[in-house]
Scaffold this active site. Structure first.
Site, short mmCIF file in Angstrom:
data_model
loop_
_atom_site.label_atom_id
_atom_site.label_comp_id
_atom_site.label_asym_id
_atom_site.label_seq_id
_atom_site.Cartn_x
_atom_site.Cartn_y
_atom_site.Cartn_z
N LYS A 54 0.84 -1.21 0.00
CA LYS A 54 0.00 0.00 0.00
C LYS A 54 0.88 1.25 0.00
CE LYS A 54 -3.85 -2.30 2.29
NZ LYS A 54 -4.55 -2.59 3.56
N GLN A 98 -4.28 -0.81 9.70
CA GLN A 98 -4.25 -2.16 9.13
C GLN A 98 -4.83 -3.16 10.13
OE1 GLN A 98 -3.20 -3.02 5.96
NE2 GLN A 98 -3.92 -5.08 6.46
N ASP A 121 -10.84 3.57 4.34
CA ASP A 121 -11.22 2.16 4.27
C ASP A 121 -12.75 2.01 4.25
OD1 ASP A 121 -9.25 0.27 3.92
OD2 ASP A 121 -8.70 0.18 6.04
#
Ligand SMILES: NC(=O)c1ccc[n+]([C@@H]2O[C@H](COP(=O)([O-])OP(=O)(O)OC[C@H]3O[C@@H](n4cnc5c(N)ncnc54)[C@H](O)[C@@H]3O)[C@@H](O)[C@H]2O)c1
Length: 305
Positions: A54, A98, A121
């Site tokens: 990422k 994460q 997200d």
């Protein structure tokens, strides 16, 4: 019949090129640079790999990246305080924590501490509620990537029957909301569904997101179906020989019996090289979206989902 293979790498590459051009035009016009903060807790090897890719993609797109790594002993209070700092940092437009987090940390508390307009997200309750009620929201990256592949493959999705196998908050559930919003008839299967095959057989669109290798059999598929395989499963691959530790080498496979499905489906995503690259591209897209929204600007039309 041999199904068309949907090349997620190529599609993601095109999207990332557009994002890079857009970010560079922001800079040239003196509008500033989008910034993405990525927070990793602990040393889960898979999470470390995901975070590295990422961050690499973020930098390649010209987006500023801020990487923060905490030991798995960090307290929830310290993590929440750190998220709050990112919420108020004007250089940070998107925040990604994460997952998974260590067991002593309440994942929902951390996700819901992220400012909703930086929640790239799309996991914050406010964004989940917005998506469920058809309001503009951040859309979780994996389902957004699947939707983009489906739209490019099929055009208008209205009236099609879509079966989603798996209903997690990260993939299956938001995918169902998105396809409903696109006027599909949506069927959802999960681990307690009595006859998942019967639901899949009705589907023009199959999204497999269970995390079970080879779960979706070719004879479950309606001829001509479009199949999006989200699953990423590492399985033994004795045909590749032995690793240094004497165990068979491994390979990644999806949730669909890919080789057999090729003879029935009209189009199918491979694993790897299908949904995975789109997930990362959509994270960049959401970060640009966050940057534009926070500046009160519309997202450039060339980046419309
Ligand atoms: N390609 C990507 O970018 C990407 C992103 C996220 C997840 N994934 C992969 O997608 C898969 C699913 O991820 P997740 O986070 O949603 O997993 P999860 O474990 O949170 O959810 C799995 C879902 O599948 C259902 N399920 C499990 N076994 C089933 C069965 N036999 N029949 C029908 N349904 C069943 C469960 O009820 C659950 O709803 C995993 O393989 C994961 O690695 C890929």
């Amino acid at each position: 019949m041999t199904a068309r293979i949907i090349d997620g790498r190529e599609r993601a590459h095109r999207l990332r090129a557009k994002i890079k051009d857009t970010v560079s035009s922001f800079k040239q016009d003196g509008l500033g640079t989008p910034g993405l903060a990525v927070v990793l807790v602990g040393s889960d090897p898979a999470s470390e790999v995901y975070v590295r890719s990422k961050l690499r993609a973020t930098e390649e797109a010209g987006i500023q990246s801020f990487s923060h790594h905490f030991e798995d002993t960090v307290t929830q209070a310290d993590l929440l305080a750190f998220v709050e700092r990112l919420n108020t940092d004007p250089a940070v437009h998107g925040i990604l924590v994460q997952l998974p987090l260590p067991a002593h940390i309440d994942k929902l508390a951390v996700i819901n501490a992220i400012a909703p307009d930086k929640d790239v997200d799309g996991f914050h309750l406010e964004n989940v509620g917005r998506l469920a009620t058809g309001q503009p929201s951040f859309i979780p990256c994996t389902p957004l990537g699947c939707l983009m592949l489906l739209r490019e493959e099929l055009g208008d999705l209205r009236g099609r029957v879509a079966t989603i196998v798996g209903c997690s908050n990260i993939v299956g559930h938001p995918m169902a909301e998105l396809l409903l919003k696109n006027e599909c008839t949506v069927l959802i299967a999960h681990e307690y569904t009595r006859d998942t095959g019967a639901l899949v057989r009705q589907a023009d669109i199959v999204v497999a997101a269970a995390g079970v290798p080879g779960l979706i059999k070719a004879d479950w598929l309606k001829p001509g179906a479009c199949v999006i395989d989200v699953g990423i499963n590492r399985v033994a691959a004795p045909e590749k020989g032995l690793a240094d530790d004497g165990a068979p080498k491994t390979k990644l496979v999806g949730d669909v019996d890919f080789a057999a499905a090729l003879a029935v489906a009209d189009a199918i995503t491979p694993v790897p090289g299908g949904v995975g690259p789109m997930t990362i591209a959509c994270l960049l897209l959401n970060t640009v979206d966050a940057f534009c929204t926070q500046a009160g600007r519309a997202k450039p039309a060339c980046l419309a989902a």
